[in-house]
Design a protein around this motif. Structure first.
Motif, PDB file in Angstrom:
ATOM      1  N   ILE A  85      -0.136  21.050   3.892  1.00 48.51           N
ATOM      2  CA  ILE A  85       1.107  20.321   4.153  1.00 48.51           C
ATOM      3  C   ILE A  85       1.059  19.004   3.383  1.00 48.51           C
ATOM      4  CG2 ILE A  85       2.522  19.291   5.968  1.00 48.51           C
ATOM      5  CD1 ILE A  85       0.796  21.343   7.852  1.00 48.51           C
ATOM      6  N   VAL A  86       2.010  18.815   2.490  1.00 49.13           N
ATOM      7  CA  VAL A  86       1.978  17.666   1.575  1.00 49.13           C
ATOM      8  C   VAL A  86       3.133  16.717   1.880  1.00 49.13           C
ATOM      9  CG1 VAL A  86       1.971  16.988  -0.859  1.00 49.13           C
ATOM     10  CG2 VAL A  86       1.040  19.219  -0.192  1.00 49.13           C
ATOM     11  N   THR A  87       2.824  15.421   2.012  1.00 52.87           N
ATOM     12  CA  THR A  87       3.896  14.445   2.268  1.00 52.87           C
ATOM     13  C   THR A  87       4.325  13.765   0.977  1.00 52.87           C
ATOM     14  OG1 THR A  87       2.590  12.415   2.487  1.00 52.87           O
ATOM     15  CG2 THR A  87       2.737  13.847   4.440  1.00 52.87           C
TER      16      THR A  87
ATOM     17  N   PRO B 158       6.778  -0.044  -9.868  1.00 54.80           N
ATOM     18  CA  PRO B 158       6.614   1.417  -9.825  1.00 54.80           C
ATOM     19  C   PRO B 158       5.286   1.773  -9.160  1.00 54.80           C
ATOM     20  CG  PRO B 158       6.772   0.621 -12.103  1.00 54.80           C
ATOM     21  CD  PRO B 158       6.818  -0.574 -11.228  1.00 54.80           C
ATOM     22  N   LEU B 159       5.135   3.047  -8.784  1.00 49.69           N
ATOM     23  CA  LEU B 159       3.907   3.489  -8.111  1.00 49.69           C
ATOM     24  C   LEU B 159       2.673   3.172  -8.942  1.00 49.69           C
ATOM     25  CD1 LEU B 159       4.843   7.024  -6.703  1.00 49.69           C
ATOM     26  CD2 LEU B 159       4.524   4.898  -5.421  1.00 49.69           C
ATOM     27  N   GLY B 160       1.630   2.719  -8.263  1.00 48.58           N
ATOM     28  CA  GLY B 160       0.368   2.451  -8.949  1.00 48.58           C
ATOM     29  C   GLY B 160      -0.447   3.723  -9.112  1.00 48.58           C
ATOM     30  N   THR B 161      -1.562   3.611  -9.816  1.00 51.20           N
ATOM     31  CA  THR B 161      -2.446   4.764  -9.993  1.00 51.20           C
ATOM     32  C   THR B 161      -3.178   5.030  -8.681  1.00 51.20           C
ATOM     33  OG1 THR B 161      -2.775   4.135 -12.271  1.00 51.20           O
ATOM     34  CG2 THR B 161      -4.373   5.678 -11.329  1.00 51.20           C
TER      35      THR B 161
ATOM     36  N   VAL C 191       0.851  -1.188   0.000  1.00 54.12           N
ATOM     37  CA  VAL C 191       0.000   0.000   0.000  1.00 54.12           C
ATOM     38  C   VAL C 191       0.890   1.243   0.000  1.00 54.12           C
ATOM     39  CG1 VAL C 191      -1.675   1.284   1.375  1.00 54.12           C
ATOM     40  CG2 VAL C 191      -1.782  -1.218   1.272  1.00 54.12           C
ATOM     41  N   VAL C 192       0.528   2.256  -0.770  1.00 53.17           N
ATOM     42  CA  VAL C 192       1.284   3.504  -0.798  1.00 53.17           C
ATOM     43  C   VAL C 192       0.315   4.662  -0.517  1.00 53.17           C
ATOM     44  CG1 VAL C 192       2.664   5.058  -2.225  1.00 53.17           C
ATOM     45  CG2 VAL C 192       2.955   2.576  -2.442  1.00 53.17           C
ATOM     46  N   ILE C 193       0.678   5.469   0.474  1.00 52.76           N
ATOM     47  CA  ILE C 193      -0.209   6.579   0.848  1.00 52.76           C
ATOM     48  C   ILE C 193       0.583   7.879   0.987  1.00 52.76           C
ATOM     49  CG2 ILE C 193      -1.856   7.432   2.600  1.00 52.76           C
ATOM     50  CD1 ILE C 193      -2.088   4.421   3.486  1.00 52.76           C
ATOM     51  N   GLY C 194       0.051   8.947   0.455  1.00 49.34           N
ATOM     52  CA  GLY C 194       0.595  10.284   0.682  1.00 49.34           C
ATOM     53  C   GLY C 194      -0.551  11.157   1.177  1.00 49.34           C
ATOM     54  N   LEU C 195      -0.289  12.016   2.158  1.00 51.60           N
ATOM     55  CA  LEU C 195      -1.372  12.848   2.699  1.00 51.60           C
ATOM     56  C   LEU C 195      -1.164  14.321   2.375  1.00 51.60           C
ATOM     57  CD1 LEU C 195      -2.226  11.644   6.334  1.00 51.60           C
ATOM     58  CD2 LEU C 195      -3.253  10.937   4.201  1.00 51.60           C
ATOM     59  N   GLU C 196      -2.254  14.987   2.101  1.00 58.39           N
ATOM     60  CA  GLU C 196      -2.262  16.444   1.980  1.00 58.39           C
ATOM     61  C   GLU C 196      -3.179  16.935   3.086  1.00 58.39           C
ATOM     62  OE1 GLU C 196      -2.547  17.461  -2.587  1.00 58.39           O
ATOM     63  OE2 GLU C 196      -3.449  15.529  -2.168  1.00 58.39           O
TER      64      GLU C 196
ATOM     65  N   ALA D 152      -6.412  11.946   1.541  1.00 62.06           N
ATOM     66  CA  ALA D 152      -5.516  10.784   1.488  1.00 62.06           C
ATOM     67  C   ALA D 152      -5.383  10.283   0.057  1.00 62.06           C
ATOM     68  CB  ALA D 152      -6.055   9.679   2.383  1.00 62.06           C
ATOM     69  N   ASN D 153      -4.149  10.213  -0.435  1.00 61.63           N
ATOM     70  CA  ASN D 153      -3.883   9.650  -1.758  1.00 61.63           C
ATOM     71  C   ASN D 153      -3.456   8.201  -1.552  1.00 61.63           C
ATOM     72  OD1 ASN D 153      -3.698  12.081  -3.863  1.00 61.63           O
ATOM     73  ND2 ASN D 153      -3.017  12.746  -1.839  1.00 61.63           N
ATOM     74  N   VAL D 154      -4.199   7.289  -2.161  1.00 60.58           N
ATOM     75  CA  VAL D 154      -3.972   5.866  -1.896  1.00 60.58           C
ATOM     76  C   VAL D 154      -3.758   5.122  -3.204  1.00 60.58           C
ATOM     77  CG1 VAL D 154      -4.979   3.769  -0.895  1.00 60.58           C
ATOM     78  CG2 VAL D 154      -5.529   6.009   0.097  1.00 60.58           C
ATOM     79  N   SER D 155      -2.712   4.291  -3.238  1.00 62.47           N
ATOM     80  CA  SER D 155      -2.548   3.390  -4.379  1.00 62.47           C
ATOM     81  C   SER D 155      -1.994   2.070  -3.863  1.00 62.47           C
ATOM     82  CB  SER D 155      -1.601   3.985  -5.429  1.00 62.47           C
ATOM     83  OG  SER D 155      -0.286   4.055  -4.912  1.00 62.47           O
ATOM     84  N   ILE D 156      -2.039   1.043  -4.701  1.00 64.58           N
ATOM     85  CA  ILE D 156      -1.435  -0.234  -4.320  1.00 64.58           C
ATOM     86  C   ILE D 156      -0.506  -0.668  -5.446  1.00 64.58           C
ATOM     87  CG2 ILE D 156      -3.316  -1.028  -2.838  1.00 64.58           C
ATOM     88  CD1 ILE D 156      -4.183  -2.745  -5.318  1.00 64.58           C
TER      89      ILE D 156
HETATM   90  P1  ADP Z   1      -1.885  16.774  -6.694  1.00 67.49           P
HETATM   91  O1  ADP Z   1      -1.345  18.110  -6.311  1.00 67.49           O
HETATM   92  O2  ADP Z   1      -2.379  16.713  -8.083  1.00 67.49           O
HETATM   93  O3  ADP Z   1      -2.877  16.237  -5.731  1.00 67.49           O
HETATM   94  P2  ADP Z   1       0.751  15.666  -6.097  1.00 67.49           P
HETATM   95  O4  ADP Z   1       1.655  15.031  -7.078  1.00 67.49           O
HETATM   96  O5  ADP Z   1       1.159  16.973  -5.538  1.00 67.49           O
HETATM   97  O6  ADP Z   1      -0.673  15.733  -6.743  1.00 67.49           O
HETATM   98  O7  ADP Z   1       0.574  14.632  -4.927  1.00 67.49           O
HETATM   99  C1  ADP Z   1      -0.349  14.777  -3.954  1.00 67.49           C
HETATM  100  C2  ADP Z   1      -0.139  13.705  -2.912  1.00 67.49           C
HETATM  101  O8  ADP Z   1      -0.287  12.414  -3.464  1.00 67.49           O
HETATM  102  C3  ADP Z   1       1.224  13.710  -2.266  1.00 67.49           C
HETATM  103  O9  ADP Z   1       1.055  13.530  -0.886  1.00 67.49           O
HETATM  104  C4  ADP Z   1       1.920  12.520  -2.866  1.00 67.49           C
HETATM  105  O10 ADP Z   1       2.841  11.958  -1.974  1.00 67.49           O
HETATM  106  C5  ADP Z   1       0.770  11.579  -3.098  1.00 67.49           C
HETATM  107  N1  ADP Z   1       0.996  10.608  -4.175  1.00 67.49           N
HETATM  108  C6  ADP Z   1       1.502  10.844  -5.400  1.00 67.49           C
HETATM  109  N2  ADP Z   1       1.517   9.717  -6.120  1.00 67.49           N
HETATM  110  C7  ADP Z   1       0.995   8.742  -5.349  1.00 67.49           C
HETATM  111  C8  ADP Z   1       0.729   7.346  -5.543  1.00 67.49           C
HETATM  112  N3  ADP Z   1       0.977   6.737  -6.688  1.00 67.49           N
HETATM  113  N4  ADP Z   1       0.172   6.674  -4.523  1.00 67.49           N
HETATM  114  C9  ADP Z   1      -0.125   7.281  -3.354  1.00 67.49           C
HETATM  115  N5  ADP Z   1       0.097   8.580  -3.128  1.00 67.49           N
HETATM  116  C10 ADP Z   1       0.656   9.300  -4.104  1.00 67.49           C
END
Ligand code: ADP
Ligand code: MG
Length: 491
Positions: free
Chosen positions: A160-162, A212-215, A10-15, A202-206
């Motif tokens: 705040i973007v991770t 490489p990173l998923g959609t 699982v891959v997560i990035g938070l804004e 929450a940005n979530v992909s698997i």
């Molecule tokens: P946007 O501004 O269009 O939302 P960003 O590229 O700035 O896109 O990314 C926003 C958030 O999504 C960031 O926290 C980043 O880490 C996260 N992110 C980007 N790609 C992925 C992915 N494939 N899976 C999970 N999170 C992702």
């Protein structure tokens, strides 16, 4: 806790949108107080009347600088406000002022601890922007209309973007909690999630490990830690099922519906391109020089990590206690006040993390609203240390003070404590003769325990101590009871 089936990562990035607690808006002088009657806090700038110009709020910038310093990010010496163009009824200008290519904070990191394991989440950036207004539907839908409330329009936000660094819903929640703890500690955000002062996307992909990173899908505006966890868990299951059934994930924005515990598609994901970002010609670039950063730095509170270390070295606390006592700035302040007012540091730690925390949680109170102030609490602990009362008596006094709060400080707080001790006859009995008499009586009446103790049963001793304490109505000095009992039993 995590439900990720084997074979998937699982891959997560938070804004996170944190509302900065400034009195006025980021580009206008209107108030930001929550809960005012609709449109009473929106002036000509917030309404986007023609000819009005935005003026930057320095307070909002200083809060962003403070955040950047706290996470060890880079404060951009030169950053730029940009227009993010889109149409929505709650956005009368037709664009949101944000930062795009040059944000105010670049990089930085936030430490999290999950199940005892430490991890660092890298930040990509933090940028300043204005909030939009709100559409109101409640009570209006029968008339077939929606209302627009522009009170929130122009409220300062730090987004705040991770980096995509988190690997489970639990990790994402641990990060969100750590970030929440940090911004409230710094005092740059009130942290009120119900009022929307702290909201997460929450940005979530698997993916297969190593791939490489998923959609990704982005779940918008989650405003509770529990919902964040459940929304991500749901989204992980949905994506895995989709792929395992031969489908593929489409990049989109989704909403979490707490009632149904599921995420639903809201709109297909727009790209930065769609917003036609460009530097806002109404605003000068934001220039932050070293002197400004220094000024902000010198006004910053001590952070919890150094404070925790200091509590350990200065007061001899365990890492655990030091952690509990630095769980919020008010808790730390209460503890240090109690110690500065003369209470023993380790006794204070024990009583605050034990009795006081338990009592606060029983009444659902935050330490800011604690009815027993630090002065009184320090006085109470002093009376334990000087053997006026034992801990049983002290608990009784504490309860009395809790129910009849005394507001005096200084000398008079000692008087309040002493009055309560006297009123309820809680003075500790430290008179050796009196204790010996009780011990003799107890030993005579408990021959069985005495025999057991002589046969090597350590528990029998504790039972005898208990009997003596009981016979003294809980008032005997426990250290003396132990000593006298030992003497008599070995004699
Ligand atoms: P946007 O501004 O269009 O939302 P960003 O590229 O700035 O896109 O990314 C926003 C958030 O999504 C960031 O926290 C980043 O880490 C996260 N992110 C980007 N790609 C992925 C992915 N494939 N899976 C999970 N999170 C992702
Ligand atoms: Mg986004």
């Amino acid at each position: 806790m995590s439900t990720t089936p084997a074979g998937w990562e699982v891959v997560i990035g938070l804004e996170t949108h944190t509302q900065l607690s400034t009195a006025s808006k980021i580009f206008s002088g209107s108030a930001t107080t929550f809960g005012a009657a609709p449109n009473t806090q929106a002036n000509v700038v917030d309404l986007a009347l023609p000819g009005t110009l935005p003026v930057m709020n320095r307070g909002a910038v200083e809060k962003a600088i403070m955040f950047g310093l706290a996470v060890n990010g880079t404060i951009a010496p030169h950053s730029v406000f940009a227009r993010k163009n889109y149409f929505y009824p709650d956005l009368p200008k037709g664009y949101q002022i944000s930062q795009f290519e040059l944000p105010v904070v670049v990089g930085g990191k936030v430490g999290i601890v999950l199940d005892g394991v430490e991890k660092t989440v890298q930040l990509t950036r933090a940028h300043l922007e204005e909030d939009a207004g709100k559409s109101l539907h409640e009570g209006l839908d029968t008339m077939g209309v929606s209302g627009i409330d522009l009170n929130r329009a122009g409220t300062p936000l730090l987004e705040i973007v991770t980096e995509p660094d988190m690997r489970s819903a639990a990790e994402a929640v641990a990060y969100a909690k750590a970030l929440h703890g940090l911004v409230t500690w710094l005092g740059i955000c009130d942290g009120n999630m119900q009022e929307g002062s702290f909201r997460c996307d929450a940005n979530v992909s698997i993916r297969k490990p190593g791939a490489p990173l998923g959609t990704r899908c982005e779940i918008k505006n989650v405003n509770s830690f529990r919902f964040l966890e459940r929304a991500i868990e749901y989204e992980i299951r949905r994506q895995i099922e989709l792929i395992e059934d031969g489908g593929r994930v489409v990049q989109e924005t989704r909403l979490y519906d707490a009632d149904r515990d599921e995420t639903r598609s809201m709109r297909s994901k727009e790209d930065a391109m769609d917003y036609r970002y460009f530097p806002d010609p109404d605003l000068l670039p934001l220039v932050i020089d070293a002197a400004w950063i220094e000024r902000v730095k010198s006004a910053m509170p001590e952070l919890f990590e150094p404070m925790r270390e200091r509590f350990m070295s200065q007061y001899g606390l365990s890492m655990y206690d030091a952690g509990l006592l630095t769980s919020s700035r008010s808790t730390a302040r209460y503890y240090e006040d109690v110690v500065i007012l003369g209470a023993d540091a380790s006794l204070a730690a024990k009583w605050i993390t034990g009795t006081l925390f338990a009592r606060l949680s029983l009444d659902g109170l935050n330490i800011d609203r604690c009815p027993v102030n630090s002065g009184i609490f320090a006085s109470l602990l002093k009376r334990i240390s000087d053997n006026t009362i034992n801990s049983t008596g002290a608990k009784q006094v504490f309860e009395n003070l809790w129910n009849a709060p005394q507001n005096q400080d200084g000398m008079r707080s000692l008087q309040s404590v002493d009055n309560s001790i006297a009123k309820h006859g809680l003075e500790q009995v430290s008179d050796t003769g009196a204790i010996e008499k009780i011990v003799d009586d107890v030993l005579a009446a408990n021959q069985k325990s005495v025999d057991e103790f002589k046969a090597g049963k350590e528990k029998a001793f504790q039972s005898l101590v208990g009997q003596v304490m009981k016979a003294s109505n809980g008032k005997a000095n426990p250290a003396q009871v132990n000593e006298i009992l030992k003497k008599k039993l070995s004699g």
